[in-house]
Write an enzyme that holds these catalytic residues in place. Structure first.
Site, mmCIF file in Angstrom:
data_model
loop_
_atom_site.group_PDB
_atom_site.id
_atom_site.type_symbol
_atom_site.label_atom_id
_atom_site.label_comp_id
_atom_site.label_asym_id
_atom_site.label_seq_id
_atom_site.Cartn_x
_atom_site.Cartn_y
_atom_site.Cartn_z
ATOM 1 N N GLU A 1 29.868 -15.103 -7.558
ATOM 2 C CA GLU A 1 29.468 -13.949 -8.373
ATOM 3 C C GLU A 1 30.022 -12.643 -7.821
ATOM 4 O O GLU A 1 30.526 -11.814 -8.566
ATOM 5 C CB GLU A 1 27.935 -13.811 -8.369
ATOM 6 C CG GLU A 1 27.176 -14.809 -9.181
ATOM 7 C CD GLU A 1 25.669 -14.578 -9.062
ATOM 8 O OE1 GLU A 1 25.033 -14.424 -10.094
ATOM 9 O OE2 GLU A 1 25.130 -14.560 -7.931
ATOM 10 N N TRP B 1 -3.694 -2.177 -1.465
ATOM 11 C CA TRP B 1 -3.644 -3.464 -2.168
ATOM 12 C C TRP B 1 -3.981 -4.488 -1.101
ATOM 13 O O TRP B 1 -3.207 -4.719 -0.175
ATOM 14 C CB TRP B 1 -2.248 -3.673 -2.728
ATOM 15 C CG TRP B 1 -2.162 -4.780 -3.713
ATOM 16 C CD1 TRP B 1 -3.047 -5.789 -3.929
ATOM 17 C CD2 TRP B 1 -1.106 -4.980 -4.646
ATOM 18 N NE1 TRP B 1 -2.605 -6.595 -4.924
ATOM 19 C CE2 TRP B 1 -1.428 -6.129 -5.388
ATOM 20 C CE3 TRP B 1 0.073 -4.308 -4.931
ATOM 21 C CZ2 TRP B 1 -0.601 -6.615 -6.383
ATOM 22 C CZ3 TRP B 1 0.897 -4.796 -5.922
ATOM 23 C CH2 TRP B 1 0.560 -5.927 -6.642
ATOM 24 N N GLU C 1 22.953 -21.577 -3.377
ATOM 25 C CA GLU C 1 22.811 -20.134 -3.596
ATOM 26 C C GLU C 1 23.908 -19.363 -2.851
ATOM 27 O O GLU C 1 24.465 -18.401 -3.375
ATOM 28 C CB GLU C 1 21.405 -19.680 -3.147
ATOM 29 C CG GLU C 1 21.165 -18.180 -3.124
ATOM 30 C CD GLU C 1 21.269 -17.487 -4.474
ATOM 31 O OE1 GLU C 1 21.393 -18.168 -5.505
ATOM 32 O OE2 GLU C 1 21.251 -16.241 -4.483
ATOM 33 N N ASN D 1 0.389 0.395 6.205
ATOM 34 C CA ASN D 1 0.993 -0.432 5.161
ATOM 35 C C ASN D 1 1.735 -1.580 5.826
ATOM 36 O O ASN D 1 2.668 -1.339 6.580
ATOM 37 C CB ASN D 1 1.979 0.411 4.335
ATOM 38 C CG ASN D 1 2.759 -0.430 3.344
ATOM 39 O OD1 ASN D 1 2.251 -1.430 2.831
ATOM 40 N ND2 ASN D 1 3.994 -0.033 3.077
ATOM 41 N N GLY D 2 1.322 -2.817 5.557
ATOM 42 C CA GLY D 2 1.986 -3.970 6.171
ATOM 43 C C GLY D 2 0.947 -4.871 6.818
ATOM 44 O O GLY D 2 -0.247 -4.759 6.524
ATOM 45 N N LYS E 1 26.456 -16.925 -4.800
ATOM 46 C CA LYS E 1 26.612 -15.504 -4.471
ATOM 47 C C LYS E 1 28.087 -15.169 -4.213
ATOM 48 O O LYS E 1 28.580 -14.120 -4.613
ATOM 49 C CB LYS E 1 25.796 -15.132 -3.227
ATOM 50 C CG LYS E 1 24.352 -14.871 -3.459
ATOM 51 C CD LYS E 1 24.114 -13.543 -4.153
ATOM 52 C CE LYS E 1 22.823 -13.565 -4.966
ATOM 53 N NZ LYS E 1 22.797 -14.427 -6.146
ATOM 54 N N HIS F 1 31.524 -38.063 0.093
ATOM 55 C CA HIS F 1 31.798 -38.764 -1.163
ATOM 56 C C HIS F 1 32.730 -37.957 -2.059
ATOM 57 O O HIS F 1 32.731 -38.133 -3.278
ATOM 58 C CB HIS F 1 30.483 -39.074 -1.878
ATOM 59 C CG HIS F 1 29.576 -39.939 -1.076
ATOM 60 N ND1 HIS F 1 29.769 -41.300 -0.943
ATOM 61 C CD2 HIS F 1 28.499 -39.640 -0.289
ATOM 62 C CE1 HIS F 1 28.844 -41.800 -0.151
ATOM 63 N NE2 HIS F 1 28.067 -40.811 0.270
ATOM 64 N N CYS G 1 0.840 -1.192 0.000
ATOM 65 C CA CYS G 1 0.000 0.000 0.000
ATOM 66 C C CYS G 1 0.872 1.237 0.000
ATOM 67 O O CYS G 1 2.045 1.188 0.374
ATOM 68 C CB CYS G 1 -0.868 0.015 1.242
ATOM 69 S SG CYS G 1 -1.821 -1.478 1.460
ATOM 70 N N LYS H 1 23.155 -9.166 -16.423
ATOM 71 C CA LYS H 1 21.890 -9.299 -15.694
ATOM 72 C C LYS H 1 20.952 -10.246 -16.425
ATOM 73 O O LYS H 1 20.323 -11.110 -15.829
ATOM 74 C CB LYS H 1 21.244 -7.911 -15.534
ATOM 75 C CG LYS H 1 19.947 -7.927 -14.733
ATOM 76 C CD LYS H 1 20.201 -8.274 -13.284
ATOM 77 C CE LYS H 1 18.936 -8.433 -12.481
ATOM 78 N NZ LYS H 1 19.180 -9.266 -11.290
ATOM 79 N N ARG I 1 1.874 1.132 -6.263
ATOM 80 C CA ARG I 1 1.980 0.238 -5.105
ATOM 81 C C ARG I 1 0.691 -0.536 -4.843
ATOM 82 O O ARG I 1 0.671 -1.435 -4.013
ATOM 83 C CB ARG I 1 2.317 1.052 -3.845
ATOM 84 C CG ARG I 1 3.670 1.717 -3.899
ATOM 85 C CD ARG I 1 3.902 2.552 -2.668
ATOM 86 N NE ARG I 1 4.047 1.717 -1.505
ATOM 87 C CZ ARG I 1 5.196 1.376 -0.957
ATOM 88 N NH1 ARG I 1 6.325 1.791 -1.494
ATOM 89 N NH2 ARG I 1 5.237 0.631 0.117
HETATM 90 C C1 G6P Z 1 21.960 -14.114 -14.898
HETATM 91 C C2 G6P Z 1 21.963 -13.256 -13.655
HETATM 92 C C3 G6P Z 1 21.447 -14.048 -12.451
HETATM 93 C C4 G6P Z 1 20.093 -14.638 -12.748
HETATM 94 C C5 G6P Z 1 20.110 -15.464 -14.033
HETATM 95 C C6 G6P Z 1 18.718 -15.869 -14.469
HETATM 96 O O1 G6P Z 1 22.913 -15.111 -14.758
HETATM 97 O O2 G6P Z 1 23.253 -12.787 -13.401
HETATM 98 O O3 G6P Z 1 21.358 -13.215 -11.318
HETATM 99 O O4 G6P Z 1 19.693 -15.431 -11.681
HETATM 100 O O5 G6P Z 1 20.672 -14.703 -15.097
HETATM 101 O O6 G6P Z 1 18.004 -14.708 -14.823
HETATM 102 P P1 G6P Z 1 16.448 -14.623 -14.893
HETATM 103 O O7 G6P Z 1 16.167 -13.222 -15.381
HETATM 104 O O8 G6P Z 1 15.989 -15.649 -15.898
HETATM 105 O O9 G6P Z 1 15.912 -14.896 -13.555
#
Ligand code: G6P
Length: 613
Positions: A493, A75, A486, A101-102, A490, A509, A2, A608, A27
């Protein structure tokens, strides 16, 4: 999500509020309203369902003159979109108008505590706060104290602005938890409050952000701040540079940090209008199958790339658990070339922040050619994935600029939780009590994610101590296995450190051959059915002198003294733990990257949106 806007000063408040609402309409827009403080009758409240223009048409030319007021665009979470549920809400004696909001998680408990005589005019969680504040005001309690007492009894993460009828020109704002921020704008002889900085910028660039637990007592000529205990807090006025705003980093050094901190709101935005109480249920627009179609399904395949693929790996658990359908996860780039066995009895769910990732789109085309029904989870309206799929669940997380994904991971996992619950209801295989328990647990997620952000100082300290290591292992089991993957992703990356994510059972293993004092392991060891097994894996690492950073459940100190670092998560339902455990892993990678001077927002060699196969 909201939107909130409020004004006190010398100018006419009505047009300022309506204009502010137009800025906030993105929003949410299932209803909108404003309340003005007017002489004589007190509060003048106008509300309308639908978009802001509906409200504007209703009030045009007939708003009373007033120099302070509050506005809201809604919302729905609690209570259907309707005029009676639109904000501002008041207490029965209309002593206070409230915009919020929340989520107030314990609103039912608070309603019950108010007693039988109390009649409620709406189905919202918000109204109970208006009643609590109104009751305090009726006893002669000062408005700031009345709001502080009311929010002190509420659990959840939210922000609000209260306008007491009997104190012209005074507004009280409060922020509880991390979801839903609130900003004070300091103009010439006037002050504004808004949920978004953007709504204040036409009026002033001099602003103050409330931190969780803080309240602001706002008058045109001065603002005072207190903390949740009522003690005065000194807060500075920040001059918001236009460039920072234009770039959209707000108060953060990097987009990554901003997006990481937006997660309580992003998760809340997935829940909004979809996770409903009274009765607890999930309602999902854009789902491509009806009951008959869902019952004809024989399996579900989830596809994605990168971080989105890891969200799929969590989603698989949800589909199996709630819809009791066999579920597989496939890397989209592998899926297509494996000549997968597909038919119209296979629901394909793709996850893509951008909706433009070439491999994911190619997998979707493959599924389309085989006649599979398709659903996509996407953050980008109009993206190609949304045009290929038969239905879309939008994340509504706002733009994710940092190349490494943060808020779209936690939002995607939350969306997959919703999809699986919805699918379970359609297939008739989800017991009602389990659905209700999960919806209730999910409504707590924004608050829990906010509490996980409070781990930042501790995690930054760990990052400082571990930034020079060259190799890391990340281990987890069950739902924590994708999060171990993940965490490793991270770190690669953002910090360019070699890191491997493994299911903890696989450790002996192979990966354990790497372990010595130079290879730290991040072990996600939550109190679930595999905790004891995780604990023995940790003992095995320690026996080989491998340093261990353990991410553990709330209140669990059993690994104290066993591991080098203990990161305790906030309380969260075990099935939703990935949404919360992701946060310290993101923070660790971010702070190690900072220590190593890496380019956090645009890591080398990455993009990206990867539009090549
Ligand atoms: C690239 C980005 C990642 C992302 C992946 C999939 O490798 O660097 O951060 O997770 O693409 O992107 P998507 O837009 O399909 O979620």
């Amino acid at each position: 999500m909201c939107g909130i806007i409020a004004y006190t000063g010398e100018r006419s408040a009505g047009p300022i509020l309506l204009d502010g609402l137009r800025h906030l309409e993105y929003r949410g827009y299932d209803s909108a309203g404003i309340a003005l403080q007017v002489e004589g009758p007190g509060l003048h409240v106008e509300r309308a369902t639908g978009k802001i223009e509906g409200l504007v048409r209703r009030v045009e030319g007939r708003l009373p003159e007033a120099t302070s007021g509050v506005g809201h665009t809604r919302w729905a979470t609690h209570g259907e979109p309707s005029e009676r549920n639109a904000h501002p809400l008041t207490d029965p004696e209309r002593r206070v108008a409230l915009v919020h909001n929340g989520i107030v998680e314990n609103h039912e408990e608070l309603r019950a505590a108010l007693g039988d005589g109390q009649t409620f005019a709406s189905d919202t969680d918000t109204e109970v706060l208006a009643h609590l504040i109104g009751r305090e005001l009726a006893r002669g309690v000062d408005a700031l104290e009345a709001v502080r007492c009311a929010v002190g009894r509420a659990r959840g993460a939210f922000s609000l602005v209260a306008m007491p009828r009997d104190e012209p020109g005074r507004l009280i704002a409060a922020r509880v938890g991390h979801a839903g921020g609130i900003v004070v704008g300091h103009g010439e002889g006037e002050r504004l409050l808004a949920s978004d900085l953007g709504a204040l910028l036409p009026h002033t660039r001099r602003v103050t952000f409330l931190e969780p637990g803080e309240l602001a007592d706002v008058r045109a000529e001065r603002v005072c701040y207190v903390d949740s205990a009522g003690a005065a807090v000194e807060k500075a006025v920040e001059e918001q540079a236009v460039s920072a705003v234009a770039l959209g980093k707000g108060r953060h050094r990097h987009f990554l940090a901003k997006e990481l901190h937006e997660q309580p709101d992003a998760v809340l935005d997935v829940l909004r209008g979809r996770y409903l109480s009274d009765p607890f249920r999930v309602e999902l627009e854009g789902f491509p199958l009806d009951e008959e179609g869902a019952r004809a399904l024989r399996r579900v395949v989830l596809v994605g790339m990168g971080t989105s693929l890891l969200a799929c790996s969590v989603g698989r658990h949800y589909v199996e658990r709630f819809a009791r359908l066999p579920a597989e996860v496939d890397n989209a780039s592998e899926f297509r070339y494996r000549r997968p066995v597909l038919d119209p009895g296979t629901l394909v769910i793709s996850v893509s922040q951008s909706g433009e990732t070439a491999d994911t789109l190619a997998a979707m085309e493959e599924a389309r050619a085989a006649g599979c029904p398709q659903l996509t989870v996407c953050n980008t309206p109009g993206a190609q994935a949304t045009r290929v799929a038969d239905g879309t669940v939008f994340l509504r997380a706002g733009p994710e600029i940092s190349v490494a994904s943060t808020k779209c991971l936690t939002s995607s996992i939350t969306a997959l939780h919703a999809i699986a619950l919805h699918l379970g209801r359609l297939t008739g295989r989800l017991p009602e009590e389990l659905a209700a328990e999960q919806v209730r647990a999910a409504l707590h997620l924004p608050a829990a994610v906010g509490e996980a952000l409070e781990l930042e100082p501790q995690v930054a300290g760990i990052a400082e101590r571990y930034a020079r290591f060259q190799n890391f292992l990340f281990l987890g089991r069950g739902l924590s296995y994708p999060m171990a993957m993940e965490g490793a992703l991270k770190l690669k990356e953002l910090a360019y450190i070699h890191a491997e994510g493994y299911p903890a059972g696989e450790m002996k293993h192979g990966p354990i051959a790497l372990v010595d004092e130079s290879v730290p392991t991040v072990a996600i060891a939550l109190r679930d059915e595999v905790f004891e097994k995780m604990r023995s894996n940790i003992e095995q690492l320690r026996a080989r002198r491998g340093p261990v950073i353990a991410v553990v459940s709330h209140g669990d100190r059993s690994l104290d003294g066993v591991v080098e670092e203990l990161v305790e998560l906030p309380a969260v339902h075990p099935l939703l733990s990935p949404v919360v455990s992701a946060v310290p892993l993101q923070l660790l990678a971010y702070h190690i990257a900072l220590e190593r001077g890496a380019d956090v927002d645009q890591p080398r060699n990455l993009a990206k949106t990867v539009t090549v196969e």
